[in-house]
Design a protein around this motif. Structure first.
Motif, PDB file in Angstrom:
ATOM      1  N   LEU A 104       2.932  10.198  10.088  1.00  0.00           N
ATOM      2  CA  LEU A 104       4.082  11.095   9.906  1.00  0.00           C
ATOM      3  C   LEU A 104       4.110  12.188  10.977  1.00  0.00           C
ATOM      4  CD1 LEU A 104       4.110  11.548   6.001  1.00  0.00           C
ATOM      5  CD2 LEU A 104       5.677  10.148   7.384  1.00  0.00           C
ATOM      6  N   ALA A 105       2.928  12.643  11.355  1.00  0.00           N
ATOM      7  CA  ALA A 105       2.848  13.708  12.370  1.00  0.00           C
ATOM      8  C   ALA A 105       3.441  13.238  13.702  1.00  0.00           C
ATOM      9  CB  ALA A 105       1.399  14.136  12.563  1.00  0.00           C
ATOM     10  N   LEU A 106       3.423  11.922  13.926  1.00  0.00           N
ATOM     11  CA  LEU A 106       3.959  11.383  15.184  1.00  0.00           C
ATOM     12  C   LEU A 106       5.408  10.950  15.039  1.00  0.00           C
ATOM     13  CD1 LEU A 106       0.882   9.257  16.227  1.00  0.00           C
ATOM     14  CD2 LEU A 106       1.779  11.235  17.461  1.00  0.00           C
ATOM     15  N   GLY A 107       5.969  11.119  13.845  1.00  0.00           N
ATOM     16  CA  GLY A 107       7.379  10.767  13.654  1.00  0.00           C
ATOM     17  C   GLY A 107       7.632   9.349  13.206  1.00  0.00           C
ATOM     18  N   ALA A 108       6.603   8.644  12.755  1.00  0.00           N
ATOM     19  CA  ALA A 108       6.821   7.282  12.245  1.00  0.00           C
ATOM     20  C   ALA A 108       7.735   7.335  11.026  1.00  0.00           C
ATOM     21  CB  ALA A 108       5.486   6.635  11.876  1.00  0.00           C
ATOM     22  N   THR A 109       8.691   6.400  10.962  1.00  0.00           N
ATOM     23  CA  THR A 109       9.639   6.408   9.839  1.00  0.00           C
ATOM     24  C   THR A 109       9.506   5.167   8.964  1.00  0.00           C
ATOM     25  OG1 THR A 109      11.321   5.398  11.230  1.00  0.00           O
ATOM     26  CG2 THR A 109      11.342   7.796  11.068  1.00  0.00           C
ATOM     27  N   ARG A 110       8.664   4.240   9.404  1.00  0.00           N
ATOM     28  CA  ARG A 110       8.411   3.052   8.587  1.00  0.00           C
ATOM     29  C   ARG A 110       6.915   2.852   8.502  1.00  0.00           C
ATOM     30  NH1 ARG A 110      12.930  -1.345   8.585  1.00  0.00           N
ATOM     31  NH2 ARG A 110      14.729  -0.027   8.995  1.00  0.00           N
ATOM     32  N   VAL A 111       6.423   2.743   7.291  1.00  0.00           N
ATOM     33  CA  VAL A 111       4.981   2.567   7.115  1.00  0.00           C
ATOM     34  C   VAL A 111       4.714   1.392   6.197  1.00  0.00           C
ATOM     35  CG1 VAL A 111       4.485   5.020   7.509  1.00  0.00           C
ATOM     36  CG2 VAL A 111       4.851   4.186   5.167  1.00  0.00           C
ATOM     37  N   ALA A 112       3.483   0.906   6.260  1.00  0.00           N
ATOM     38  CA  ALA A 112       3.092  -0.238   5.424  1.00  0.00           C
ATOM     39  C   ALA A 112       1.700  -0.006   4.864  1.00  0.00           C
ATOM     40  CB  ALA A 112       3.110  -1.522   6.249  1.00  0.00           C
ATOM     41  N   VAL A 113       1.521  -0.433   3.605  1.00  0.00           N
ATOM     42  CA  VAL A 113       0.189  -0.421   2.994  1.00  0.00           C
ATOM     43  C   VAL A 113      -0.267  -1.868   2.836  1.00  0.00           C
ATOM     44  CG1 VAL A 113       0.536   1.779   1.833  1.00  0.00           C
ATOM     45  CG2 VAL A 113       1.133  -0.355   0.642  1.00  0.00           C
ATOM     46  N   PHE A 114      -1.577  -2.048   2.667  1.00  0.00           N
ATOM     47  CA  PHE A 114      -2.131  -3.399   2.726  1.00  0.00           C
ATOM     48  C   PHE A 114      -2.909  -3.711   1.454  1.00  0.00           C
ATOM     49  CE2 PHE A 114      -4.564  -6.969   4.330  1.00  0.00           C
ATOM     50  CZ  PHE A 114      -3.687  -7.548   5.241  1.00  0.00           C
ATOM     51  N   ALA A 115      -2.244  -4.347   0.491  1.00  0.00           N
ATOM     52  CA  ALA A 115      -2.874  -4.663  -0.798  1.00  0.00           C
ATOM     53  C   ALA A 115      -3.407  -6.091  -0.808  1.00  0.00           C
ATOM     54  CB  ALA A 115      -1.858  -4.472  -1.920  1.00  0.00           C
ATOM     55  N   SER A 116      -4.157  -6.402  -1.836  1.00  0.00           N
ATOM     56  CA  SER A 116      -4.706  -7.749  -1.993  1.00  0.00           C
ATOM     57  C   SER A 116      -4.302  -8.315  -3.341  1.00  0.00           C
ATOM     58  CB  SER A 116      -6.236  -7.711  -1.914  1.00  0.00           C
ATOM     59  OG  SER A 116      -6.773  -8.967  -2.298  1.00  0.00           O
ATOM     60  N   ALA A 117      -4.033  -9.612  -3.361  1.00  0.00           N
ATOM     61  CA  ALA A 117      -3.714 -10.285  -4.621  1.00  0.00           C
ATOM     62  C   ALA A 117      -4.983 -10.710  -5.361  1.00  0.00           C
ATOM     63  CB  ALA A 117      -2.828 -11.502  -4.370  1.00  0.00           C
ATOM     64  N   THR A 118      -6.124 -10.651  -4.685  1.00  0.00           N
ATOM     65  CA  THR A 118      -7.361 -11.115  -5.338  1.00  0.00           C
ATOM     66  C   THR A 118      -8.417 -10.003  -5.359  1.00  0.00           C
ATOM     67  OG1 THR A 118      -8.426 -11.950  -3.318  1.00  0.00           O
ATOM     68  CG2 THR A 118      -6.982 -13.477  -4.517  1.00  0.00           C
ATOM     69  N   GLU A 119      -9.224 -10.045  -6.374  1.00  0.00           N
ATOM     70  CA  GLU A 119     -10.311  -9.071  -6.499  1.00  0.00           C
ATOM     71  C   GLU A 119     -11.325  -9.237  -5.362  1.00  0.00           C
ATOM     72  OE1 GLU A 119     -10.360  -6.582  -8.458  1.00  0.00           O
ATOM     73  OE2 GLU A 119      -8.801  -7.126  -9.913  1.00  0.00           O
ATOM     74  N   SER A 120     -11.618 -10.469  -5.000  1.00  0.00           N
ATOM     75  CA  SER A 120     -12.647 -10.704  -3.973  1.00  0.00           C
ATOM     76  C   SER A 120     -12.253 -10.089  -2.640  1.00  0.00           C
ATOM     77  CB  SER A 120     -12.882 -12.207  -3.785  1.00  0.00           C
ATOM     78  OG  SER A 120     -13.291 -12.794  -4.986  1.00  0.00           O
ATOM     79  N   PHE A 121     -10.971 -10.286  -2.262  1.00  0.00           N
ATOM     80  CA  PHE A 121     -10.568  -9.756  -0.968  1.00  0.00           C
ATOM     81  C   PHE A 121     -10.382  -8.236  -1.036  1.00  0.00           C
ATOM     82  CE2 PHE A 121      -7.563  -9.004   2.601  1.00  0.00           C
ATOM     83  CZ  PHE A 121      -8.351  -9.516   3.629  1.00  0.00           C
ATOM     84  N   ALA A 122      -9.923  -7.717  -2.191  1.00  0.00           N
ATOM     85  CA  ALA A 122      -9.822  -6.263  -2.351  1.00  0.00           C
ATOM     86  C   ALA A 122     -11.202  -5.637  -2.159  1.00  0.00           C
ATOM     87  CB  ALA A 122      -9.255  -5.928  -3.733  1.00  0.00           C
TER      88      ALA A 122
END
Lengths: 315, 315
Positions: A104-122
Motif C-alpha cells: 500500500l505504501a507504494l500505491g499498489a491497488t490490487r493485492v492477492a493472498v495465498f490460501a491452501s485448500a489442504t491442511e498439509s500444504f497450509a
C-alpha cells in the motif's frame, strides 16, 4: 498470406464459450519466484513492460513476502515503482499485514493472498492450519478493501490433488472459497498446484462451487502442465463459463513440490487455443512470443512453451 | 496409499464421454520413422513387445514403404516376423501395391494407406494430386480386403491446416474421407499434421463429416502437440463421440515439415487424461512410462512427454 504463415491459429468458434477471456499473467511473480539465480530488477521491470506492450491487461508484478522466504522477489520495493506507470492492472502478492503495508505504501491497488485448500500444504507453506491461515488473511483483506484496493484476489492452492493427501474433496475447496469471499475477496484463483487434475474433475469442482453459491464470475483457474493437462482443463473451465485464466509467459515457473521441469500453463499455448476458438484476449501473440524468447535468453534456457518453440524456430 | 502416490490420476468421469477409448499406438512406426540414427531391429521389436505388455491393443508396427524414402523402416521384412506372435493388432503402412504384397506375404492382417487432404501435401509427399493418390490406393484397399485383411485404415494428413495452403476447408477432408470409405477403408485417421488445430475447428470438422454421412465409429483422431493443443483437441473429439485416438509412446516423432522438436501426442499424457476421466484404455501407465524411459535411453534423449518426465523424476 494465410494466418498460418503469420504464425496465428485459424479462428473457429465453438458454441457456448465466452467471447472474451481475461488472462491473469503470473510470469513475473509466480514464474520467477523459484529462479535460483537472481534476476536483476531492471530485467524484471522490462519483462513486465513487454508483457503489457504485448496486450496483457493484468500482470502480477511481484510479492511482498519476507525476503527470507522468496529471495528472488526481495526487490519488490525497488521494482514496483519502475512499472507503476503502466496502464495495466498490477496485482501483487501480500502474505500478511506487514506485506500489505509495504504494498500500500507504494500505491499498489490490487493485492492477492495465498490460501491452501489442504491442511498439509497450509502447514508446509504457511506453518498454519487452513483456518489459521484464513484468520491471518482476514485483517489483510479487510484493510486492503478499507484502503480502497480495486481488487483483492484469493489464491487457493492444491484444489484438485495434494502430494501428501491425494485427491482433494470439493467440499474443502468450497469451504476455503466461501471463507475468502465472506472476508471480501473479489476473485478466487483455483490452483492445480501439482498439475494432476483432468477435465472431469475441473467440471465437478466448478459445479460444486456453483451449487454452494460461489459466483462463476468471481472464479479464475490456475492450471499446471506437469502432466500436460493444463489446456484440456482450461477448455473444461471455459465450457463451464469461467472467463479468467492464469498463465505464465513462456511457461515460466512451477511448483517446487512437483519434481518436474514443467509448471505453469504457458500464456502462448493458452493464447493459441483462445484465439483459435475465436475468443478475444487483446494479446498480440507475436509480441508475447518475442518477450518470452527474450526472457529465455536472460535466464539461459529455452522456454518449455510448445508455441514459443514452434514460432521461434520459424525465425 | 492414494492414487497420486502411485502416480495415477484421480478418476472423475465427465458426462457424455465414451466409457472406453481404443488407443492406436504409432510410436514404433510414425514415432521412429524420422529418427536419423538407425534403431536396431531387435530394439524396435522389444519396443513393440513392451508396448503390448503395457496393455496397448493396437500397435502400428512398421511401414512397407520403399527403403529409399524411409531408411529407418527398411527392416520391415525382418521386424514383422519378430512381433507377429503378439496377441495385439499390428497394423502396417502400405504406400502402394508393391508394399501391400510385401506386407501380405508376411501375414499382416491390418494395413493402412496414407492420403492427404491438401493438394500441396499430396504433391510434396506423394508427387501426385489428391485424386491421383486416391486412385493409387483404390487397388491397394480392394486387394487387401479381397485377401481378407481384418482392417484397412486410411490416414488423412493436413486435415486442419497446411503449411502451404493455410486453413483447410472441411469440404476437402469430407471429399477424401468419402473416397476412402467408398473404396473400402474401415477406419479413417484425421491428422493435424502440423499441430495447428484448436478445439472449435475439431468440433466443426467432425460435425461436417457427420453431416456428410461419415460414421463417427469409423473415425480416429491424430493430433500433434506442436502448439500444445493435442489434448484439448482430443477432449473436443471425445465430446463429439470419437473413441479411437492415435498417440505415440513418449511423444516420439513429429512432422518433418514442422520445425519443432515436438510432434505426436504422447500416449502417456493421453492416458493420464483418459484415466482421469474414468475412461478405460487397458493401459498400465507405469509400464508404459517405463517403456518410454527405456526407449528414450536407446535414442539418447529425454522424452518430451510431460507425464513421462513427471513420473520418471519420481524414481
Amino acid at each position: 498470406m494465410s494466418t498460418l504463415e503469420l504464425g496465428l491459429p485459424m479462428p473457429v468458434p465453438a458454441p457456448g464459450l465466452p467471447a472474451r477471456v481475461r488472462i491473469h499473467e503470473v510470469g513475473a511473480r509466480d514464474g520467477l519466484q523459484n529462479e535460483k539465480a537472481t534476476v536483476p530488477t531492471e530485467v524484471k521491470a522490462e519483462f513486465i513492460r513487454r508483457l503489457a506492450d504485448a496486450g496483457l491487461t493484468t500482470v502480477e508484478a511481484t510479492s511482498f513476502v519476507h525476503p527470507k522466504w522468496v529471495p528472488q522477489l526481495a526487490d519488490a520495493e525497488q521494482l514496483f515503482p519502475l512499472v507503476a506507470d503502466l496502464p495495466v492492472a498490477l496485482p501483487v502478492l501480500v502474505p500478511n499485514e506487514r506485506g500489505l503495508d509495504r504494498a500500500l505504501a507504494l500505491g499498489a491497488t490490487r493485492v492477492a493472498v495465498f490460501a491452501s485448500a489442504t491442511e498439509s500444504f497450509a502447514k508446509a507453506n504457511l506453518n498454519r492450519t487452513v483456518d489459521e491461515a484464513l484468520a491471518m488473511f482476514e485483517p489483510v483483506v479487510a484493510r486492503a478493501k478499507a484502503e480502497g484496493a480495486e481488487q483483492v484476489r484469493g489464491y487457493l492452492s492444491m484444489c484438485f490433488g495434494d502430494p501428501w493427501e491425494g485427491p482433494v474433496p470439493a467440499s474443502q475447496v468450497v469451504h476455503v472459497c466461501r471463507a475468502l469471499l465472506d472476508m471480501g475477496c473479489d476473485e478466487l484463483s483455483l490452483g492445480d498446484t501439482i498439475g494432476v487434475a483432468t477435465p472431469g474433475q475441473v467440471s465437478a469442482l466448478l459445479t460444486a462451487l456453483g451449487a454452494a453459491g460461489v459466483p462463476t464470475e468471481a472464479l479464475a483457474v490456475h492450471f499446471h502442465d506437469t502432466y500436460g493437462q493444463a489446456l484440456a482443463n482450461t477448455l473444461a473451465a471455459l465450457q463451464y463459463g469461467v472467463t479468467t485464466v492464469d498463465a505464465s509467459a513462456g511457461g515460466l515457473g512451477g511448483c517446487p513440490y512437483a519434481k518436474s521441469a514443467t509448471g505453469n500453463l504457458a500464456t502462448e499455448d493458452l493464447v493459441w487455443m483462445l484465439h483459435g476458438l475465436g475468443i478475444e484476449t487483446g494479446v498480440d501473440l507475436g509480441r508475447l512470443v518475442a518477450t518470452s524468447e527474450w526472457m529465455a535468453g536472460r535466464l539461459g534456457r529455452p522456454s518449455p512453451s510448445r508455441t514459443v518453440r514452434a514460432l521461434s524456430h520459424k525465425e
